[in-house]
Write an enzyme that holds these catalytic residues in place. Structure first.
Site, PDB file in Angstrom:
ATOM      1  N   CYS A 163       0.815  -1.227   0.000  1.00 19.95           N
ATOM      2  CA  CYS A 163       0.000   0.000   0.000  1.00 19.95           C
ATOM      3  C   CYS A 163       0.843   1.270   0.000  1.00 19.95           C
ATOM      4  CB  CYS A 163      -0.952   0.009   1.185  1.00 19.95           C
ATOM      5  SG  CYS A 163      -1.997  -1.439   1.257  1.00 19.95           S
ATOM      6  N   HIS A 182      -3.259   7.080   2.864  1.00 21.02           N
ATOM      7  CA  HIS A 182      -3.682   5.787   2.329  1.00 21.02           C
ATOM      8  C   HIS A 182      -5.054   5.454   2.908  1.00 21.02           C
ATOM      9  CE1 HIS A 182      -4.078   1.723   1.245  1.00 21.02           C
ATOM     10  NE2 HIS A 182      -3.806   1.231   2.435  1.00 21.02           N
ATOM     11  N   ASN A 204     -10.356  -0.218   0.291  1.00 26.19           N
ATOM     12  CA  ASN A 204      -8.893  -0.142   0.287  1.00 26.19           C
ATOM     13  C   ASN A 204      -8.376  -0.685  -1.048  1.00 26.19           C
ATOM     14  OD1 ASN A 204      -6.150  -0.532   0.647  1.00 26.19           O
ATOM     15  ND2 ASN A 204      -6.324  -1.403   2.696  1.00 26.19           N
TER      16      ASN A 204
HETATM   17  O1  UT7 Z   1      -3.785  -1.293   3.635  1.00 30.17           O
HETATM   18  C1  UT7 Z   1      -3.227  -1.705   4.853  1.00 30.17           C
HETATM   19  C2  UT7 Z   1      -3.820  -2.968   5.326  1.00 30.17           C
HETATM   20  N1  UT7 Z   1      -4.894  -3.031   6.213  1.00 30.17           N
HETATM   21  C3  UT7 Z   1      -5.254  -2.226   7.239  1.00 30.17           C
HETATM   22  O2  UT7 Z   1      -4.820  -1.145   7.414  1.00 30.17           O
HETATM   23  C4  UT7 Z   1      -6.275  -2.763   8.199  1.00 30.17           C
HETATM   24  C5  UT7 Z   1      -5.995  -2.354   9.616  1.00 30.17           C
HETATM   25  N2  UT7 Z   1      -6.958  -2.932  10.514  1.00 30.17           N
HETATM   26  C6  UT7 Z   1      -8.265  -2.576  10.552  1.00 30.17           C
HETATM   27  O3  UT7 Z   1      -8.682  -1.722   9.783  1.00 30.17           O
HETATM   28  C7  UT7 Z   1      -9.177  -3.230  11.549  1.00 30.17           C
HETATM   29  O4  UT7 Z   1      -8.422  -3.987  12.470  1.00 30.17           O
HETATM   30  C8  UT7 Z   1     -10.265  -4.144  10.900  1.00 30.17           C
HETATM   31  C9  UT7 Z   1     -11.280  -3.295  10.149  1.00 30.17           C
HETATM   32  C10 UT7 Z   1      -9.630  -5.134   9.938  1.00 30.17           C
HETATM   33  C11 UT7 Z   1     -11.019  -4.921  11.972  1.00 30.17           C
HETATM   34  O5  UT7 Z   1     -11.584  -4.007  12.922  1.00 30.17           O
HETATM   35  P1  UT7 Z   1     -11.464  -4.302  14.481  1.00 30.17           P
HETATM   36  O6  UT7 Z   1     -12.211  -3.239  15.162  1.00 30.17           O
HETATM   37  O7  UT7 Z   1     -10.000  -4.435  14.780  1.00 30.17           O
HETATM   38  O8  UT7 Z   1     -12.228  -5.663  14.615  1.00 30.17           O
HETATM   39  P2  UT7 Z   1     -11.690  -7.059  15.141  1.00 30.17           P
HETATM   40  O9  UT7 Z   1     -10.778  -7.688  14.154  1.00 30.17           O
HETATM   41  O10 UT7 Z   1     -11.210  -6.899  16.560  1.00 30.17           O
HETATM   42  O11 UT7 Z   1     -13.032  -7.869  15.215  1.00 30.17           O
HETATM   43  C12 UT7 Z   1     -14.046  -7.540  16.144  1.00 30.17           C
HETATM   44  C13 UT7 Z   1     -15.186  -8.515  15.943  1.00 30.17           C
HETATM   45  C14 UT7 Z   1     -14.733  -9.974  15.923  1.00 30.17           C
HETATM   46  O12 UT7 Z   1     -15.748 -10.739  16.573  1.00 30.17           O
HETATM   47  P3  UT7 Z   1     -15.522 -11.278  18.076  1.00 30.17           P
HETATM   48  O13 UT7 Z   1     -14.283 -12.109  17.997  1.00 30.17           O
HETATM   49  O14 UT7 Z   1     -15.342 -10.039  18.897  1.00 30.17           O
HETATM   50  O15 UT7 Z   1     -16.775 -12.022  18.341  1.00 30.17           O
HETATM   51  C15 UT7 Z   1     -14.717 -10.320  14.458  1.00 30.17           C
HETATM   52  O16 UT7 Z   1     -14.947 -11.700  14.213  1.00 30.17           O
HETATM   53  O17 UT7 Z   1     -15.798  -8.278  14.679  1.00 30.17           O
HETATM   54  C16 UT7 Z   1     -15.866  -9.499  13.946  1.00 30.17           C
HETATM   55  N3  UT7 Z   1     -15.765  -9.184  12.538  1.00 30.17           N
HETATM   56  C17 UT7 Z   1     -16.839  -8.895  11.782  1.00 30.17           C
HETATM   57  N4  UT7 Z   1     -18.138  -8.822  12.071  1.00 30.17           N
HETATM   58  C18 UT7 Z   1     -18.980  -8.475  11.083  1.00 30.17           C
HETATM   59  C19 UT7 Z   1     -14.651  -9.132  11.757  1.00 30.17           C
HETATM   60  N5  UT7 Z   1     -14.986  -8.797  10.496  1.00 30.17           N
HETATM   61  C20 UT7 Z   1     -16.340  -8.662  10.482  1.00 30.17           C
HETATM   62  C21 UT7 Z   1     -17.264  -8.334   9.490  1.00 30.17           C
HETATM   63  N6  UT7 Z   1     -18.574  -8.246   9.840  1.00 30.17           N
HETATM   64  N7  UT7 Z   1     -16.908  -8.074   8.219  1.00 30.17           N
END
Ligand code: UT7
Length: 334
Positions: free
Chosen positions: A111, A255, A285
């Site tokens: 990225c 980004h 993204n």
């Molecule tokens: O280009 C560079 C690369 N990428 C990035 O910059 C991404 C950086 N990271 C992020 O943007 C965030 O960490 C994410 C958007 C990927 C995830 O957000 P988060 O607030 O960190 O969520 P999480 O991974 O802690 O997940 C929280 C909950 C989980 O459920 P439990 O374990 O708490 O029951 C996930 O399973 O949300 C769940 N979850 C979803 N629920 C509904 C994860 N993805 C989804 C989804 N829909 N699409």
């Protein structure tokens, strides 16, 4: 010799995919995606290859620069989703554009690819080794997206952005700052093919990811923590190199990974949010394409003024990060 951006272009596929469409594929909701990421829709390639999107963005940038492909000395393409191991997308582009004078190569800084490419192109132009360079970022992330993994598949989209960089009279690309941290390499992985060795069929142990698929695997939380650390570092470093302050910057081009990551930057520096470009609601993204797509939209909407200061800042897999300070000049060909 100074180097500046003399034209911008972009291309996104027509196919719009909403959060509701994603909810048909995986267990997710529009509410979750919008509140956690800011993404409302994205564009998916409908069979369009990475080179094809690169070509469309390149042609738009050349037209915007008032420059013909035969004037190019250098073509750089940034991608993590090439169509071939070889030839490079940049060589395909060089042939299709009939840019006979240009030498061409691809880079992979994930990225951060736009910032890395800008740094490279700038140095060739400043050294007098190229008068005009084309930098294209093109990503077909749907090729490496696992549409059964809700943690990642809702985040990404396809698209391409391009800039023409030329020798200019004023200070165009003023400063760049690049950084890498390979100790975080395993946080965001998409695997290439393993060697096939008939003499020694046991592959060497995998150092990053034992899974055999090519899909993006990401530790979202750790990448998030890295991003909110890396963005301010890159901003501070490039401002210090340029001897400038953040309040002198007219447009921040971050980004586009997550609206909450962008908001953390807005809060940290007390920025006016209208100065900070956000396109992820429309495109998700798009990896290295996200900054040049946004820059092109800003340019074509008449949002850029002569002499304004732009700060582009990116981060991504590798891990990589970096920033660029650009003094915008209209029609500044030397
Ligand atoms: O280009 C560079 C690369 N990428 C990035 O910059 C991404 C950086 N990271 C992020 O943007 C965030 O960490 C994410 C958007 C990927 C995830 O957000 P988060 O607030 O960190 O969520 P999480 O991974 O802690 O997940 C929280 C909950 C989980 O459920 P439990 O374990 O708490 O029951 C996930 O399973 O949300 C769940 N979850 C979803 N629920 C509904 C994860 N993805 C989804 C989804 N829909 N699409």
């Amino acid at each position: 010799m100074k180097a500046g951006i003399i034209g911008t272009g972009s291309y996104v596929p027509d196919k719009r995919v909403t959060n509701e469409d994603m909810a048909v594929l995986v267990e997710t909701t529009d509410d979750w995606i919008v509140s956690r990421t800011g993404i409302r829709q994205r564009r998916f390639s409908d069979g369009e290859s990475t080179w094809h999107m690169a070509e469309r963005a390149a042609l738009a940038a050349l037209e915007n620069a008032g420059c013909s492909a035969s004037e190019l000395d250098l073509i750089i393409v940034s991608t993590v989703t090439p169509d071939y191991f070889t030839p490079s997308i940049s060589c395909i582009l060089q042939g299709r554009l009939k840019a006979a004078r240009a030498f061409a190569f691809d880079i992979n800084a994930a990225c951060s690819g736009f910032i890395y490419g800008l740094d490279i192109a700038r140095r060739y132009v400043e050294a007098g080794a190229a008068k005009k360079a084309l930098l294209v970022c093109s990503e077909t992330l749907t090729k490496i997206t696992d549409f059964t993994d809700r943690n990642t598949c809702v985040l990404f989209g396809d698209g391409a952005g391009a800039v023409v960089i030329g020798a200019t009279e004023g200070p165009g690309i003023m400063e760049t700052y690049l950084a890498s941290d390979g100790t975080g390499a395993s946080l965001l992985v998409s695997k290439a093919l393993a060697a096939i060795n008939p003499v020694c069929p046991e592959p060497a142990p995998d150092i990053l990811d034992a899974r055999s698929d090519r899909f993006i695997h990401m530790d979202g939380k750790e990448v998030y923590k890295f991003a909110v650390r890396a963005m301010p570092e890159a901003i501070d470093k490039v401002l210090a190199k340029g001897g400038l302050r953040i309040d002198e910057v007219s447009h921040i081009l971050p980004h586009q990974a997550n609206a909450r990551i962008i908001e953390s930057v807005v809060e940290k520096y007390g920025l006016d949010p209208s100065k900070v470009l956000v396109t992820l609601d429309k495109y998700g993204n798009t990896s290295s394409s996200s900054i040049p797509i946004g820059l092109d939209e800003l340019n074509r909407s008449g949002g850029l003024r002569q002499g304004q200061l732009l700060l582009a800042v990116g981060f991504g897999a590798g891990l990589t990060y970096g920033s660029a300070l650009i003094r915008w000049q209209e029609a500044n060909h030397a």
